[in-house]
Write a protein that holds these residues in place. Structure first.
Motif, PDB file in Angstrom:
ATOM      1  N   SER A  75       3.795  83.508 -35.910  1.00  0.00           N
ATOM      2  CA  SER A  75       2.692  83.103 -36.779  1.00  0.00           C
ATOM      3  C   SER A  75       1.482  83.996 -36.557  1.00  0.00           C
ATOM      4  N   GLU A  76       1.218  84.314 -35.300  1.00  0.00           N
ATOM      5  CA  GLU A  76       0.089  85.178 -34.967  1.00  0.00           C
ATOM      6  C   GLU A  76       0.269  86.569 -35.567  1.00  0.00           C
ATOM      7  N   ALA A  77       1.523  87.064 -35.551  1.00  0.00           N
ATOM      8  CA  ALA A  77       1.787  88.419 -36.046  1.00  0.00           C
ATOM      9  C   ALA A  77       1.806  88.494 -37.570  1.00  0.00           C
ATOM     10  N   THR A  78       2.218  87.409 -38.224  1.00  0.00           N
ATOM     11  CA  THR A  78       2.398  87.443 -39.677  1.00  0.00           C
ATOM     12  C   THR A  78       1.288  86.740 -40.447  1.00  0.00           C
ATOM     13  N   GLY A  79       0.537  85.868 -39.762  1.00  0.00           N
ATOM     14  CA  GLY A  79      -0.486  85.100 -40.455  1.00  0.00           C
ATOM     15  C   GLY A  79       0.083  83.955 -41.268  1.00  0.00           C
ATOM     16  N   LYS A  80       1.359  83.618 -41.041  1.00  0.00           N
ATOM     17  CA  LYS A  80       2.003  82.537 -41.789  1.00  0.00           C
ATOM     18  C   LYS A  80       2.479  81.446 -40.832  1.00  0.00           C
ATOM     19  N   PRO A  81       2.466  80.186 -41.289  1.00  0.00           N
ATOM     20  CA  PRO A  81       2.981  79.114 -40.439  1.00  0.00           C
ATOM     21  C   PRO A  81       4.480  79.256 -40.243  1.00  0.00           C
ATOM     22  N   VAL A  82       4.955  78.778 -39.105  1.00  0.00           N
ATOM     23  CA  VAL A  82       6.379  78.861 -38.779  1.00  0.00           C
ATOM     24  C   VAL A  82       6.948  77.455 -38.667  1.00  0.00           C
ATOM     25  N   GLU A  83       8.029  77.219 -39.385  1.00  0.00           N
ATOM     26  CA  GLU A  83       8.731  75.937 -39.329  1.00  0.00           C
ATOM     27  C   GLU A  83      10.011  76.108 -38.517  1.00  0.00           C
ATOM     28  N   GLN A  84      10.229  75.222 -37.558  1.00  0.00           N
ATOM     29  CA  GLN A  84      11.422  75.289 -36.717  1.00  0.00           C
ATOM     30  C   GLN A  84      12.549  74.468 -37.363  1.00  0.00           C
ATOM     31  N   LYS A  85      13.719  75.081 -37.509  1.00  0.00           N
ATOM     32  CA  LYS A  85      14.874  74.387 -38.065  1.00  0.00           C
ATOM     33  C   LYS A  85      15.960  74.307 -37.001  1.00  0.00           C
ATOM     34  N   LEU A  86      16.263  73.100 -36.531  1.00  0.00           N
ATOM     35  CA  LEU A  86      17.271  72.896 -35.504  1.00  0.00           C
ATOM     36  C   LEU A  86      18.628  72.611 -36.146  1.00  0.00           C
ATOM     37  N   THR A  87      19.700  72.988 -35.471  1.00  0.00           N
ATOM     38  CA  THR A  87      21.038  72.823 -36.047  1.00  0.00           C
ATOM     39  C   THR A  87      22.001  72.190 -35.048  1.00  0.00           C
ATOM     40  N   THR A  88      23.135  71.752 -35.546  1.00  0.00           N
ATOM     41  CA  THR A  88      24.196  71.195 -34.713  1.00  0.00           C
ATOM     42  C   THR A  88      25.460  72.039 -34.773  1.00  0.00           C
ATOM     43  N   ASP A  89      25.386  73.168 -35.474  1.00  0.00           N
ATOM     44  CA  ASP A  89      26.561  74.019 -35.610  1.00  0.00           C
ATOM     45  C   ASP A  89      26.126  75.460 -35.847  1.00  0.00           C
ATOM     46  N   TYR A  90      26.809  76.398 -35.203  1.00  0.00           N
ATOM     47  CA  TYR A  90      26.477  77.811 -35.368  1.00  0.00           C
ATOM     48  C   TYR A  90      26.496  78.226 -36.832  1.00  0.00           C
ATOM     49  N   SER A  91      27.507  77.748 -37.568  1.00  0.00           N
ATOM     50  CA  SER A  91      27.682  78.192 -38.952  1.00  0.00           C
ATOM     51  C   SER A  91      26.496  77.803 -39.830  1.00  0.00           C
ATOM     52  N   ILE A  92      25.830  76.693 -39.490  1.00  0.00           N
ATOM     53  CA  ILE A  92      24.663  76.263 -40.268  1.00  0.00           C
ATOM     54  C   ILE A  92      23.544  77.288 -40.125  1.00  0.00           C
ATOM     55  N   ALA A  93      23.315  77.755 -38.899  1.00  0.00           N
ATOM     56  CA  ALA A  93      22.267  78.742 -38.661  1.00  0.00           C
ATOM     57  C   ALA A  93      22.583  80.061 -39.355  1.00  0.00           C
ATOM     58  N   ILE A  94      23.834  80.486 -39.249  1.00  0.00           N
ATOM     59  CA  ILE A  94      24.245  81.754 -39.862  1.00  0.00           C
ATOM     60  C   ILE A  94      24.091  81.691 -41.376  1.00  0.00           C
ATOM     61  N   GLU A  95      24.545  80.587 -41.970  1.00  0.00           N
ATOM     62  CA  GLU A  95      24.469  80.438 -43.420  1.00  0.00           C
ATOM     63  C   GLU A  95      23.021  80.324 -43.881  1.00  0.00           C
ATOM     64  N   SER A  96      22.185  79.648 -43.099  1.00  0.00           N
ATOM     65  CA  SER A  96      20.767  79.510 -43.464  1.00  0.00           C
ATOM     66  C   SER A  96      20.098  80.868 -43.557  1.00  0.00           C
ATOM     67  N   LEU A  97      20.421  81.742 -42.610  1.00  0.00           N
ATOM     68  CA  LEU A  97      19.854  83.086 -42.639  1.00  0.00           C
ATOM     69  C   LEU A  97      20.393  83.884 -43.821  1.00  0.00           C
ATOM     70  N   ALA A  98      21.707  83.800 -44.028  1.00  0.00           N
ATOM     71  CA  ALA A  98      22.344  84.593 -45.075  1.00  0.00           C
ATOM     72  C   ALA A  98      21.888  84.182 -46.471  1.00  0.00           C
ATOM     73  N   ASN A  99      21.653  82.875 -46.687  1.00  0.00           N
ATOM     74  CA  ASN A  99      21.288  82.441 -48.040  1.00  0.00           C
ATOM     75  C   ASN A  99      19.783  82.379 -48.268  1.00  0.00           C
ATOM     76  N   GLY A 100      19.001  82.741 -47.231  1.00  0.00           N
ATOM     77  CA  GLY A 100      17.565  82.840 -47.418  1.00  0.00           C
ATOM     78  C   GLY A 100      16.782  81.570 -47.226  1.00  0.00           C
ATOM     79  N   THR A 101      17.441  80.454 -46.835  1.00  0.00           N
ATOM     80  CA  THR A 101      16.687  79.228 -46.566  1.00  0.00           C
ATOM     81  C   THR A 101      15.987  79.296 -45.217  1.00  0.00           C
ATOM     82  N   ALA A 102      16.382  80.251 -44.392  1.00  0.00           N
ATOM     83  CA  ALA A 102      15.658  80.552 -43.152  1.00  0.00           C
ATOM     84  C   ALA A 102      15.398  82.048 -43.126  1.00  0.00           C
ATOM     85  N   GLN A 103      14.311  82.434 -42.498  1.00  0.00           N
ATOM     86  CA  GLN A 103      13.950  83.841 -42.463  1.00  0.00           C
ATOM     87  C   GLN A 103      14.200  84.491 -41.102  1.00  0.00           C
TER      88      GLN A 103
END
Length: 221
Positions: A75-103
């Motif tokens: 947040s300090e480097a970008t000037g934007k708020p950061v939202e933490q997204k927790l997961t229960t499965d590796y594939s959820i994190a990977i897919e979130s990044l790939a489809n753009g719902t997480a940055q």
């Protein structure tokens, strides 16, 4: 900008070689083209906040201070708020990044490869260094753990034959890719296991596969 912090199977504070990637295309390019994916479309439009997604092992409450510090620095480097997204499965994190719902996602090599295969815009940003500040001592550890009272019975890989085993996830670098490479390399020298490959450990060919909550448990019979 959409990004992915990627570290597999280990503590975020541990010294392990990791990959950090980004799923965002550069927003300031001389040439532009129509976005081909939802992630690319979001990258071109920009985001008001940065979503950072975490693997299950870093989603535990014990890691909250580390997650918050990552968020603060980003947040300090970008000037934007950061939202933490927790997961229960590796594939959820990977897919979130790939489809753009997480940055941003903190992941290891295997997760990065899977995300990159899904979205070519995913790119590594940086890796953790060792204590020297270089990659020379960025050592990566993968452990086989047993009950303390049984430790004397496990002195080599030969001792795991016929025992029940569990892996973190088949998307985990240290929790699956590294140990299975060692297991296959060792046991494939035996006639009984000469045709063993990673699919045997994923699909249950010669092995039983069970799931407990969101964590896959694979048992060697």
């Amino acid at each position: 900008m959409a990004a992915s912090l990627t570290a597999c199977g280990g503590s975020t504070a541990a010294t392990a070689q990791t990959t950090v990637g980004t799923a965002a295309a550069e927003t300031q390019k001389e040439e532009t083209k129509a976005p081909e994916t939802k992630a690319e479309a979001k990258a071109e439009k920009g985001v008001d906040k940065i979503v950072m997604v975490w693997y299950p092992n870093e989603s535990a409450s014990d890691y909250e201070p580390a997650r918050e510090e990552f968020g603060r620095l980003i947040s300090e480097a970008t000037g934007k708020p950061v939202e933490q997204k927790l997961t229960t499965d590796y594939s959820i994190a990977i897919e979130s990044l790939a489809n753009g719902t997480a940055q941003i996602c903190f992941m290891g090599a295997q997760g990065y490869v899977e995300a990159k295969n899904k979205n070519d815009a995913v790119e590594p940003l940086f890796v953790n260094s060792g204590a020297s500040g270089t990659l020379d001592d960025a050592i990566y550890y993968s452990w086989l753990c047993v009950n303390e009272e049984d430790a004397a019975n496990y002195q080599s890989l030969d001792d795991i034959e016929g025992k029940r085993m569990s892996f973190v996830s088949n998307s985990s670098t240290s929790g699956f890719k590294v140990p299975t490479k060692s297991i296959i390399s060792h046991f494939s020298k035996k006639d009984e296991w000469k045709d063993m490959d990673a699919d045997d450990l994923i699909e249950g060919d010669g092995f039983s596969v069970r799931y407990c909550s969101a964590v896959p448990i694979r048992a060697l019979l």
